[in-house]
Motif scaffolding. Sequence first.
Motif, PDB file in Angstrom:
ATOM      1  N   SER A  95      -6.725   2.582  -9.626  1.00  0.00           N
ATOM      2  CA  SER A  95      -5.736   3.143  -8.366  1.00  0.00           C
ATOM      3  C   SER A  95      -4.879   2.385  -7.809  1.00  0.00           C
ATOM      4  O   SER A  95      -4.793   0.992  -7.966  1.00  0.00           O
ATOM      5  N   ILE A  96      -3.880   2.990  -7.057  1.00  0.00           N
ATOM      6  CA  ILE A  96      -2.944   2.058  -6.255  1.00  0.00           C
ATOM      7  C   ILE A  96      -2.785   2.669  -4.955  1.00  0.00           C
ATOM      8  O   ILE A  96      -2.948   3.991  -4.581  1.00  0.00           O
ATOM      9  N   THR A  97      -2.707   1.905  -3.759  1.00  0.00           N
ATOM     10  CA  THR A  97      -3.021   2.192  -2.501  1.00  0.00           C
ATOM     11  C   THR A  97      -1.526   1.658  -1.793  1.00  0.00           C
ATOM     12  O   THR A  97      -1.226   0.728  -1.946  1.00  0.00           O
ATOM     13  N   TYR A  98      -1.113   2.776  -0.948  1.00  0.00           N
ATOM     14  CA  TYR A  98       0.081   2.616  -0.124  1.00  0.00           C
ATOM     15  C   TYR A  98      -0.424   2.824   1.180  1.00  0.00           C
ATOM     16  O   TYR A  98      -1.415   3.660   1.503  1.00  0.00           O
ATOM     17  N   TYR A  99      -0.220   2.074   2.191  1.00  0.00           N
ATOM     18  CA  TYR A  99      -0.514   2.216   3.586  1.00  0.00           C
ATOM     19  C   TYR A  99       0.622   2.654   4.587  1.00  0.00           C
ATOM     20  O   TYR A  99       1.703   2.144   4.067  1.00  0.00           O
ATOM     21  N   GLN A 100       0.300   3.332   5.658  1.00  0.00           N
ATOM     22  CA  GLN A 100       1.375   4.016   6.424  1.00  0.00           C
ATOM     23  C   GLN A 100       1.873   2.660   7.274  1.00  0.00           C
ATOM     24  O   GLN A 100       1.222   1.796   7.522  1.00  0.00           O
ATOM     25  N   GLN A 101       3.170   2.661   7.570  1.00  0.00           N
ATOM     26  CA  GLN A 101       3.929   1.658   8.505  1.00  0.00           C
ATOM     27  C   GLN A 101       4.334   2.222   9.710  1.00  0.00           C
ATOM     28  O   GLN A 101       4.693   3.463   9.626  1.00  0.00           O
ATOM     29  N   VAL A 102       4.512   1.082  10.685  1.00  0.00           N
ATOM     30  CA  VAL A 102       4.974   1.671  12.107  1.00  0.00           C
ATOM     31  C   VAL A 102       5.660   0.685  12.572  1.00  0.00           C
ATOM     32  O   VAL A 102       5.243  -0.454  12.374  1.00  0.00           O
ATOM     33  N   GLU A 103       7.109   0.855  12.877  1.00  0.00           N
ATOM     34  CA  GLU A 103       7.847  -0.440  13.294  1.00  0.00           C
ATOM     35  C   GLU A 103       7.774  -1.417  12.173  1.00  0.00           C
ATOM     36  O   GLU A 103       7.828  -2.744  12.414  1.00  0.00           O
ATOM     37  N   SER A 104       7.772  -0.911  10.851  1.00  0.00           N
ATOM     38  CA  SER A 104       8.032  -1.906   9.439  1.00  0.00           C
ATOM     39  C   SER A 104       6.689  -2.770   9.587  1.00  0.00           C
ATOM     40  O   SER A 104       6.654  -3.721   8.854  1.00  0.00           O
ATOM     41  N   LYS A 105       5.580  -2.409  10.210  1.00  0.00           N
ATOM     42  CA  LYS A 105       4.132  -3.208  10.275  1.00  0.00           C
ATOM     43  C   LYS A 105       3.335  -2.229   9.565  1.00  0.00           C
ATOM     44  O   LYS A 105       3.072  -1.145   9.773  1.00  0.00           O
ATOM     45  N   PHE A 106       2.629  -2.543   8.752  1.00  0.00           N
ATOM     46  CA  PHE A 106       1.397  -2.122   8.118  1.00  0.00           C
ATOM     47  C   PHE A 106       0.337  -1.574   9.304  1.00  0.00           C
ATOM     48  O   PHE A 106      -0.137  -2.361  10.120  1.00  0.00           O
ATOM     49  N   ILE A 107      -0.405  -0.263   8.994  1.00  0.00           N
ATOM     50  CA  ILE A 107      -1.564  -0.178   9.492  1.00  0.00           C
ATOM     51  C   ILE A 107      -2.701  -0.371   8.595  1.00  0.00           C
ATOM     52  O   ILE A 107      -2.767   0.277   7.744  1.00  0.00           O
ATOM     53  N   PHE A 108      -3.252  -1.490   8.986  1.00  0.00           N
ATOM     54  CA  PHE A 108      -4.179  -1.950   7.807  1.00  0.00           C
ATOM     55  C   PHE A 108      -5.592  -1.318   7.985  1.00  0.00           C
ATOM     56  O   PHE A 108      -6.100  -0.855   8.699  1.00  0.00           O
ATOM     57  N   MET A 109      -6.033  -1.178   6.459  1.00  0.00           N
ATOM     58  CA  MET A 109      -6.981  -0.605   6.080  1.00  0.00           C
ATOM     59  C   MET A 109      -7.589   0.614   6.815  1.00  0.00           C
ATOM     60  O   MET A 109      -8.810   1.032   7.158  1.00  0.00           O
ATOM     61  N   ASN A 110      -6.814   1.596   6.888  1.00  0.00           N
ATOM     62  CA  ASN A 110      -6.881   2.904   7.681  1.00  0.00           C
ATOM     63  C   ASN A 110      -6.918   4.089   6.689  1.00  0.00           C
ATOM     64  O   ASN A 110      -5.887   4.250   6.086  1.00  0.00           O
TER      65      ASN A 110
END
Length: 266
Positions: A136-151
């Motif tokens: 599997s491959i995981t993408y995380y959402q970003q806000v202000e070009s920063k990751f929202i980690f492990m969410n």
Amino acid sequence: MDWGRIKTIFIIAFLILDIFLLTQLQVKREQYEVTADTTLEERLKADGIEYGDLPNETVKDHYLSADTMTFTKEMFKGLKDQHIQLEDGTIIHSQLKKSFPIEDFDKFLDLDKFVEENVLNGEQYAFWEYDKEDNSITYYQQVESKFIFMNQSAHIIFHLNEDGEVTSYDQTMLDPIKSISDEEEEVLLPIRAVEALYHRGAISDSEIIDVKLGYYTLVNMEATQVLTPTWHVLVEKDGERMDMLVNAYEGTVIQGKPDKEKTLLE
């Protein structure tokens, strides 16, 4: 008996004792300050901890509030060649009508383009990891070009077949995401995040690969989360890479769990 003289002797004795104790306290304080401020690099080196240049400029950030996105069928009208189902209105399950082959398993540039063009609000997500075991491959959402980690409420999980082709994906999203306050607070320097992990005994004989600022859930209610600035420290030890998180305001090591229920720091 000369009580006045005896009294004077006791007073002088206590004054000498107080001066001695104050002197010892000052010596201890100076020793601590020298140890804390000037020998961290030496202690890290002595414990086999390697790291490159870390940013030392002052950075300010803020707490964020984020709501779990509720999807509607009308949102998917522009998405083609997918069979989409909703779970509780908050999770998208998409089955691709035609599997998508991944040509580059190093940079995933082709998958980045697919996300932008074929996933709802795909421009808000970025590649995080490829898990060979889970395929599997995981993408995380970003806000202000920063990751929202492990969410688990802000990710895309792509599922691959044996040929390395994407066959389906699951998506969640946080929206809207807003600053709780207009005032920004100074975050700790990256070296302090490394120091926090060092004091926990978590990074001996290892290499710090990267230190990146993002957000992690501080408070998780049913439909709303409070996100706090967080340092993500990527550590490599004995050929294995580990994700570790440190609160960027308080310097506390976060005992969070990623989607696969593996602890970040045992």
